[in-house]
Each structure stands twice: as structure tokens, then as C-alpha cells.
Write a protein that holds these residues in place. Structure first.
Motif, PDB file in Angstrom:
ATOM      1  N   LEU A  49      -6.280  30.961  38.320  1.00  0.00           N
ATOM      2  CA  LEU A  49      -4.964  31.274  37.786  1.00  0.00           C
ATOM      3  C   LEU A  49      -4.965  31.701  36.323  1.00  0.00           C
ATOM      4  O   LEU A  49      -3.912  31.822  35.721  1.00  0.00           O
ATOM      5  CB  LEU A  49      -4.014  30.083  37.989  1.00  0.00           C
ATOM      6  N   GLY A  50      -6.127  31.930  35.741  1.00  0.00           N
ATOM      7  CA  GLY A  50      -6.123  32.505  34.403  1.00  0.00           C
ATOM      8  C   GLY A  50      -7.080  31.900  33.406  1.00  0.00           C
ATOM      9  O   GLY A  50      -7.171  32.394  32.283  1.00  0.00           O
ATOM     10  N   GLY A  51      -7.803  30.859  33.760  1.00  0.00           N
ATOM     11  CA  GLY A  51      -8.760  30.280  32.817  1.00  0.00           C
ATOM     12  C   GLY A  51      -9.837  31.269  32.410  1.00  0.00           C
ATOM     13  O   GLY A  51     -10.286  31.271  31.260  1.00  0.00           O
TER      14      GLY A  51
ATOM     15  N   PHE B 217      -2.361  20.905  34.296  1.00  0.00           N
ATOM     16  CA  PHE B 217      -2.910  22.153  33.762  1.00  0.00           C
ATOM     17  C   PHE B 217      -2.331  22.443  32.379  1.00  0.00           C
ATOM     18  O   PHE B 217      -3.023  22.921  31.486  1.00  0.00           O
ATOM     19  CB  PHE B 217      -2.640  23.305  34.724  1.00  0.00           C
ATOM     20  N   GLY B 218      -1.060  22.145  32.205  1.00  0.00           N
ATOM     21  CA  GLY B 218      -0.430  22.310  30.901  1.00  0.00           C
ATOM     22  C   GLY B 218      -1.053  21.407  29.855  1.00  0.00           C
ATOM     23  O   GLY B 218      -1.278  21.818  28.713  1.00  0.00           O
ATOM     24  N   LEU B 219      -1.358  20.168  30.239  1.00  0.00           N
ATOM     25  CA  LEU B 219      -1.999  19.243  29.297  1.00  0.00           C
ATOM     26  C   LEU B 219      -3.383  19.742  28.886  1.00  0.00           C
ATOM     27  O   LEU B 219      -3.778  19.612  27.728  1.00  0.00           O
ATOM     28  CB  LEU B 219      -2.078  17.844  29.914  1.00  0.00           C
ATOM     29  N   GLN B 220      -4.117  20.305  29.845  1.00  0.00           N
ATOM     30  CA  GLN B 220      -5.427  20.887  29.500  1.00  0.00           C
ATOM     31  C   GLN B 220      -5.253  22.056  28.529  1.00  0.00           C
ATOM     32  O   GLN B 220      -6.010  22.209  27.583  1.00  0.00           O
ATOM     33  CB  GLN B 220      -6.156  21.361  30.766  1.00  0.00           C
TER      34      GLN B 220
ATOM     35  N   TYR C  46      -3.090  29.608  24.560  1.00  0.00           N
ATOM     36  CA  TYR C  46      -3.074  28.295  25.204  1.00  0.00           C
ATOM     37  C   TYR C  46      -1.683  27.669  25.161  1.00  0.00           C
ATOM     38  O   TYR C  46      -1.263  27.017  26.114  1.00  0.00           O
ATOM     39  CB  TYR C  46      -4.068  27.348  24.532  1.00  0.00           C
ATOM     40  N   LEU C  47      -0.981  27.853  24.066  1.00  0.00           N
ATOM     41  CA  LEU C  47       0.367  27.312  23.956  1.00  0.00           C
ATOM     42  C   LEU C  47       1.280  27.936  25.006  1.00  0.00           C
ATOM     43  O   LEU C  47       2.027  27.224  25.702  1.00  0.00           O
ATOM     44  CB  LEU C  47       0.911  27.555  22.547  1.00  0.00           C
ATOM     45  N   PHE C  48       1.214  29.236  25.148  1.00  0.00           N
ATOM     46  CA  PHE C  48       2.005  29.940  26.150  1.00  0.00           C
ATOM     47  C   PHE C  48       1.635  29.473  27.559  1.00  0.00           C
ATOM     48  O   PHE C  48       2.519  29.184  28.389  1.00  0.00           O
ATOM     49  CB  PHE C  48       1.803  31.454  26.005  1.00  0.00           C
ATOM     50  N   ALA C  49       0.335  29.369  27.837  1.00  0.00           N
ATOM     51  CA  ALA C  49      -0.117  28.923  29.159  1.00  0.00           C
ATOM     52  C   ALA C  49       0.322  27.485  29.419  1.00  0.00           C
ATOM     53  O   ALA C  49       0.744  27.152  30.536  1.00  0.00           O
ATOM     54  CB  ALA C  49      -1.635  29.029  29.260  1.00  0.00           C
ATOM     55  N   GLY C  50       0.259  26.634  28.400  1.00  0.00           N
ATOM     56  CA  GLY C  50       0.670  25.244  28.565  1.00  0.00           C
ATOM     57  C   GLY C  50       2.146  25.105  28.871  1.00  0.00           C
ATOM     58  O   GLY C  50       2.546  24.313  29.738  1.00  0.00           O
ATOM     59  N   VAL C  51       2.966  25.858  28.174  1.00  0.00           N
ATOM     60  CA  VAL C  51       4.411  25.811  28.428  1.00  0.00           C
ATOM     61  C   VAL C  51       4.710  26.309  29.839  1.00  0.00           C
ATOM     62  O   VAL C  51       5.505  25.701  30.567  1.00  0.00           O
ATOM     63  CB  VAL C  51       5.180  26.625  27.362  1.00  0.00           C
ATOM     64  N   LEU C  52       4.077  27.399  30.240  1.00  0.00           N
ATOM     65  CA  LEU C  52       4.299  27.915  31.601  1.00  0.00           C
ATOM     66  C   LEU C  52       3.875  26.909  32.660  1.00  0.00           C
ATOM     67  O   LEU C  52       4.570  26.716  33.656  1.00  0.00           O
ATOM     68  CB  LEU C  52       3.540  29.223  31.804  1.00  0.00           C
ATOM     69  N   CYS C  53       2.737  26.272  32.444  1.00  0.00           N
ATOM     70  CA  CYS C  53       2.252  25.296  33.424  1.00  0.00           C
ATOM     71  C   CYS C  53       3.167  24.079  33.512  1.00  0.00           C
ATOM     72  O   CYS C  53       3.371  23.530  34.593  1.00  0.00           O
ATOM     73  CB  CYS C  53       0.836  24.853  33.072  1.00  0.00           C
ATOM     74  N   CYS C  54       3.703  23.655  32.404  1.00  0.00           N
ATOM     75  CA  CYS C  54       4.546  22.458  32.392  1.00  0.00           C
ATOM     76  C   CYS C  54       5.941  22.692  32.947  1.00  0.00           C
ATOM     77  O   CYS C  54       6.725  21.748  33.051  1.00  0.00           O
ATOM     78  CB  CYS C  54       4.626  21.879  30.974  1.00  0.00           C
ATOM     79  N   LEU C  55       6.263  23.907  33.320  1.00  0.00           N
ATOM     80  CA  LEU C  55       7.562  24.179  33.916  1.00  0.00           C
ATOM     81  C   LEU C  55       7.675  23.597  35.325  1.00  0.00           C
ATOM     82  O   LEU C  55       8.778  23.386  35.826  1.00  0.00           O
ATOM     83  CB  LEU C  55       7.843  25.676  33.954  1.00  0.00           C
ATOM     84  N   THR C  56       6.542  23.350  35.958  1.00  0.00           N
ATOM     85  CA  THR C  56       6.556  22.757  37.290  1.00  0.00           C
ATOM     86  C   THR C  56       5.866  21.397  37.241  1.00  0.00           C
ATOM     87  O   THR C  56       5.002  21.156  36.395  1.00  0.00           O
ATOM     88  CB  THR C  56       5.822  23.642  38.307  1.00  0.00           C
TER      89      THR C  56
END
Length: 158
Positions: A12-14, A113-116, A97-107
Motif C-alpha cells: 500500500l505504499g511503503g 499503520f498510521g502509528l508506524q 510520513y505525516l500525510f501517510a499517517g493521517v490517511l491511515c488513521c482515518l480508519t
């Protein structure tokens, strides 16, 4: 569970964010001063692609002889190289990473994944002087350092 988390993260994008680390490593490999950054960026690219089950520790935490700031990567040179990294690729990686974390934490499912992603965002500014190790090694190193510091506070020798 770690394997499944790593596969999902990678797919998913790592891998995409790991490419930024690799680009930075390639550019800094062109200069002698950038060699510590190249090594650190390669390790962080590997962590960025497969973050579950691994952690980052400062090399002083892994030093079992109690030596501090004796190598170039923890001294003045390491500081200067980290500042150069933070001004070039560090802020780009932080925002990614900040953008990816916010997107992941939406669900709800995406929170681990957001915490990582947030953990990796903090590391992205200052990679030199850090090593990627298995989670168990990181915990052991931190526990041993905590025991040593506690013994010093109590006045005993370690």
C-alpha cells in the motif's frame, strides 16, 4: 502478524516512501562527506519498506562498553551531516510520513499503520547515528541502559 503487516504496508505504499530514502542515499553517496548519510539512508529505506517487528535505536544504546560520542556519527560531523539531511530530504520524508499517517488513521484498521508512519516521521529528520534492529534487541538495549542508569542514580557501580 508482523509478516502480514509488513506485506500490507509494502503493497500500500511503503515501497514508495522507501524510494525517497534510496534517492537520498544515491545522491549523498557521490560525496565523501555523505557516506554516513548513505549508510543511514539505506538502513532507513529498509525500515521504511518493512517497519513491523523492527525499531531504531541510537548507537549509544547498543554500545555495551559505555562509550559515548566517540565515533564520527555521534559527534560534530554526525550533527552537521544530520542538519544537511534535515534541510534536504528530511523535511520531504517527514511530510510524506505525516500525510501517510493521517490517511491511515482515518480508519480503525489503519491505526497500526498510521502509528508506524508517525514513528518513521520522527526518525526521518535525524537518521545518522541510528541503527535498525529487531524489536527484541531494541527493547533489550533500552532495558540494559535503564538498569545502568538506575545503578548510577543509586550510587552503585554497574
Amino acid at each position: 502478524m508482523r509478516f502480514a503487516g509488513n506485506v500490507i504496508w509494502f503493497v500500500l505504499g511503503g515501497w514508495y516512501i522507501a524510494l525517497i530514502w534510496l534517492l537520498g542515499a544515491a545522491l549523498f553517496a557521490l560525496s565523501i562527506v555523505g557516506i554516513p548519510l548513505t549508510i543511514a539512508a539505506l538502513q532507513m529505506a529498509s525500515l521504511s519498506a518493512w517497519p513491523f517487528g523492527r525499531d531504531v535505536v541510537h548507537i549509544r544504546e547498543l554500545d555495551d562498553r559505555g562509550l559515548t560520542a566517540t565515533t564520527a556519527v555521534t559527534g560534530t560531523i554526525g550533527f552537521i551531516v544530520n542538519v544537511i539531511w534535515a534541510c534536504t530530504f528530511g523535511w520531504v520524508l517527514f511530510l510524506a510520513y505525516l500525510f501517510a499517517g493521517v490517511l491511515c488513521c482515518l480508519t480503525l484498521i489503519g491505526i497500526p499503520f498510521g502509528l508506524q508512519a508517525f514513528k518513521l516521521a520522527g526518525i526521518s529528520f535525524w537518521p545518522v547515528g541510528r541503527r535498525v534492529v529487531p524489536l527484541e534487541v531494541a527493547n533489550l538495549a533500552r532495558n540494559e541502559n535503564a538498569k545502568t542508569k538506575l545503578a548510577k542514580y543509586r550510587g552503585a557501580t554497574a
